[in-house]
Design a protein around this motif. Structure first.
Motif, PDB file in Angstrom:
ATOM      1  N   UNK A 136      36.135  43.524 -35.427  1.00 10.96           N
ATOM      2  CA  UNK A 136      35.360  42.437 -35.990  1.00 10.96           C
ATOM      3  C   UNK A 136      34.970  42.758 -37.433  1.00 10.96           C
ATOM      4  N   UNK A 137      34.831  41.716 -38.227  1.00  9.83           N
ATOM      5  CA  UNK A 137      34.273  41.855 -39.571  1.00  9.83           C
ATOM      6  C   UNK A 137      32.931  41.146 -39.587  1.00  9.83           C
ATOM      7  N   UNK A 138      31.902  41.850 -40.027  1.00 10.76           N
ATOM      8  CA  UNK A 138      30.544  41.316 -40.033  1.00 10.76           C
ATOM      9  C   UNK A 138      30.013  41.262 -41.452  1.00 10.76           C
ATOM     10  N   UNK A 139      29.110  40.342 -41.690  1.00 15.29           N
ATOM     11  CA  UNK A 139      28.424  40.274 -42.976  1.00 15.29           C
ATOM     12  C   UNK A 139      26.926  40.127 -42.731  1.00 15.29           C
ATOM     13  N   UNK A 140      26.147  40.975 -43.388  1.00 17.75           N
ATOM     14  CA  UNK A 140      24.702  40.791 -43.359  1.00 17.75           C
ATOM     15  C   UNK A 140      24.343  39.936 -44.569  1.00 17.75           C
ATOM     16  N   UNK A 141      23.725  38.786 -44.301  1.00 21.76           N
ATOM     17  CA  UNK A 141      23.580  37.753 -45.337  1.00 21.76           C
ATOM     18  C   UNK A 141      22.188  37.795 -45.972  1.00 21.76           C
ATOM     19  N   UNK A 142      21.722  39.000 -46.288  1.00 24.36           N
ATOM     20  CA  UNK A 142      20.513  39.165 -47.084  1.00 24.36           C
ATOM     21  C   UNK A 142      20.815  38.793 -48.529  1.00 24.36           C
ATOM     22  N   UNK A 143      19.809  38.893 -49.391  1.00 25.01           N
ATOM     23  CA  UNK A 143      20.016  38.581 -50.809  1.00 25.01           C
ATOM     24  C   UNK A 143      21.074  39.484 -51.430  1.00 25.01           C
ATOM     25  N   UNK A 144      21.028  40.804 -51.113  1.00 25.32           N
ATOM     26  CA  UNK A 144      22.025  41.738 -51.644  1.00 25.32           C
ATOM     27  C   UNK A 144      23.343  41.604 -50.900  1.00 25.32           C
ATOM     28  N   UNK A 145      23.287  41.495 -49.579  1.00 20.30           N
ATOM     29  CA  UNK A 145      24.463  41.277 -48.758  1.00 20.30           C
ATOM     30  C   UNK A 145      25.358  42.493 -48.634  1.00 20.30           C
ATOM     31  N   UNK A 146      26.181  42.507 -47.587  1.00 21.05           N
ATOM     32  CA  UNK A 146      27.111  43.599 -47.384  1.00 21.05           C
ATOM     33  C   UNK A 146      28.066  43.311 -46.248  1.00 21.05           C
ATOM     34  N   UNK A 195      11.404  45.398 -35.006  1.00 23.81           N
ATOM     35  CA  UNK A 195      12.214  44.599 -35.903  1.00 23.81           C
ATOM     36  C   UNK A 195      12.750  43.353 -35.227  1.00 23.81           C
ATOM     37  N   UNK A 196      13.150  42.389 -36.043  1.00 22.44           N
ATOM     38  CA  UNK A 196      13.718  41.136 -35.562  1.00 22.44           C
ATOM     39  C   UNK A 196      15.070  40.928 -36.222  1.00 22.44           C
ATOM     40  N   UNK A 197      16.083  40.701 -35.389  1.00 21.68           N
ATOM     41  CA  UNK A 197      17.452  40.475 -35.857  1.00 21.68           C
ATOM     42  C   UNK A 197      17.834  39.024 -35.579  1.00 21.68           C
ATOM     43  N   UNK A 198      18.351  38.338 -36.579  1.00 19.42           N
ATOM     44  CA  UNK A 198      18.937  37.013 -36.393  1.00 19.42           C
ATOM     45  C   UNK A 198      20.443  37.134 -36.541  1.00 19.42           C
ATOM     46  N   UNK A 199      21.185  36.430 -35.703  1.00 26.22           N
ATOM     47  CA  UNK A 199      22.637  36.511 -35.780  1.00 26.22           C
ATOM     48  C   UNK A 199      23.256  35.188 -35.367  1.00 26.22           C
ATOM     49  N   UNK A 200      24.484  34.955 -35.826  1.00 28.88           N
ATOM     50  CA  UNK A 200      25.237  33.753 -35.456  1.00 28.88           C
ATOM     51  C   UNK A 200      26.705  34.011 -35.752  1.00 28.88           C
ATOM     52  N   UNK A 201      27.552  33.172 -35.171  1.00 25.31           N
ATOM     53  CA  UNK A 201      28.981  33.228 -35.492  1.00 25.31           C
ATOM     54  C   UNK A 201      29.150  32.891 -36.969  1.00 25.31           C
ATOM     55  N   UNK A 202      30.018  33.642 -37.651  1.00 27.65           N
ATOM     56  CA  UNK A 202      30.182  33.452 -39.081  1.00 27.65           C
ATOM     57  C   UNK A 202      31.140  32.327 -39.437  1.00 27.65           C
ATOM     58  N   UNK A 203      30.993  31.797 -40.637  1.00 29.53           N
ATOM     59  CA  UNK A 203      31.915  30.778 -41.140  1.00 29.53           C
ATOM     60  C   UNK A 203      33.231  31.408 -41.600  1.00 29.53           C
ATOM     61  N   UNK A 204      33.150  32.569 -42.267  1.00 33.84           N
ATOM     62  CA  UNK A 204      34.341  33.278 -42.723  1.00 33.84           C
ATOM     63  C   UNK A 204      34.529  34.576 -41.942  1.00 33.84           C
ATOM     64  N   UNK A 205      33.463  35.389 -41.857  1.00 32.47           N
ATOM     65  CA  UNK A 205      33.512  36.610 -41.056  1.00 32.47           C
ATOM     66  C   UNK A 205      33.311  36.268 -39.585  1.00 32.47           C
ATOM     67  N   UNK A 206      33.508  37.259 -38.716  1.00 28.57           N
ATOM     68  CA  UNK A 206      33.348  36.998 -37.280  1.00 28.57           C
ATOM     69  C   UNK A 206      31.905  36.682 -36.915  1.00 28.57           C
ATOM     70  N   UNK A 207      30.947  37.409 -37.513  1.00 30.42           N
ATOM     71  CA  UNK A 207      29.537  37.092 -37.258  1.00 30.42           C
ATOM     72  C   UNK A 207      28.703  37.535 -38.445  1.00 30.42           C
ATOM     73  N   UNK A 208      27.490  36.973 -38.520  1.00 28.22           N
ATOM     74  CA  UNK A 208      26.555  37.307 -39.598  1.00 28.22           C
ATOM     75  C   UNK A 208      25.222  37.710 -38.985  1.00 28.22           C
ATOM     76  N   UNK A 209      24.375  38.312 -39.810  1.00 24.35           N
ATOM     77  CA  UNK A 209      23.061  38.731 -39.318  1.00 24.35           C
ATOM     78  C   UNK A 209      22.083  38.888 -40.469  1.00 24.35           C
ATOM     79  N   UNK A 210      20.791  38.964 -40.122  1.00 26.37           N
ATOM     80  CA  UNK A 210      19.715  39.414 -41.009  1.00 26.37           C
ATOM     81  C   UNK A 210      18.763  40.248 -40.166  1.00 26.37           C
TER      82      UNK A 210
END
Length: 269
Positions: A228-238, A179-194
């Motif tokens: 930390x608060x994280x958000x996975x920014x897929x189409x459904x999201x969570x 698998x491949x994970x992309x991540x970055x510092x979030x704009x609202x949450x602490x970090x995001x990923x896909x």
């Protein structure tokens, strides 16, 4: 066989990550479990077997292609099913899995996972990975298990993660890739990923608890905070509520049931 579908890491239907949960007195044949997971065609189907000890269950997870050793959202979905359909008095549920005993604390409507921490193993980027990404990542690291390698690429910002257009054939062709994970510092949450796992039959997983066992120690170190608060920014999201606890990580999430029914399955053909 009783069967449920639960959207994990969400308080709303059709958001978060849907997981199938099957309950039986003993595990079906491995081929049958794999066929059920393939037929369900969700990123994971969990198989749940109660133990004699109250609050303890055996748990296995299958993608449409293979059995995996750790899954967060299907564990939350399993805990939801236990709490709502097996024993509502349980405030702590123990799952016996390929990754050892995993405990979930029930703070309805929040379910909190206690998972092993998997710190990142830093690595150099490769030409193939840069070709897949279309750019040079800020940093790359990986985790390795029996199934394969999860590659992690840190991008410049949340927009890059959100706007990434995956070429699944190229992702699948990365040597040893699970698998491949992309991540970055979030704009609202602490970090995001896909997370993309075409080699496991899951092109993009909507919300993935297991990758956060590595993302939590990484971002704890980068941001200097253990909660930390994280958000996975897929189409459904969570949304995932995370805490670094040394050799363990806490991952909290909501869940909501979509389906309850029965699977009409017999011996494996």
């Amino acid at each position: 066989m009783k069967y449920y579908v639960v959207d994990a890491f969400s308080e709303q239907l059709f958001k978060g990550n849907p997981a199938g949960v099957c309950i039986s007195d003993s595990f079906p044949d491995a081929r049958l479990m794999q066929n059920i997971a393939m037929e369900n065609n969700l990123s994971e189907t969990a198989f749940l077997v109660p133990r004699e000890q109250q609050g303890h269950f055996d748990l296995k997870w299958y993608t449409p292609e293979l059995e995996i050793e750790l899954c967060g959202h299907a564990t939350i979905a399993s805990a939801y099913v236990v709490h709502h359909h097996v024993d509502s008095s349980l405030k702590e549920i123990s799952f016996h899995t390929l990754s050892g005993v995993l405990t979930i604390s029930v703070h309805e409507p929040l379910y909190e996972l206690d998972f092993p921490s998997r710190p990142p193993v830093y690595s150099n980027t490769t030409e193939l990975l840069e070709e897949v990404l279309g750019s040079t990542p800020v940093e790359t690291f990986m985790t390795v298990n029996d199934i394969g390698i999860r590659y992690y690429a840190v991008l410049e910002n949340e927009l890059q993660v959100r706007s990434f257009a995956p070429d699944f054939a190229k992702i699948k062709a990365i040597p040893g890739n699970f698998g491949l994970v992309l991540t970055a510092k979030g704009d609202k949450e602490d970090f995001v990923s896909r997370f993309f796992a075409p080699a496991a039959g899951v092109n993009e997983d909507p919300v993935t608890g297991s990758i956060h066992t590595t993302l939590i120690p990484y971002w704890t170190d980068k941001l200097g905070k253990s909660k930390l608060i994280a958000r996975q920014v897929s189409k459904r999201g969570g949304v995932l509520y995370c805490e670094h606890k040394g050799e363990r990580v806490k991952i909290g999430g909501h869940a909501i049931q979509y389906l309850e029914g029965e699977l009409l399955v017999g011996p494996t053909p």
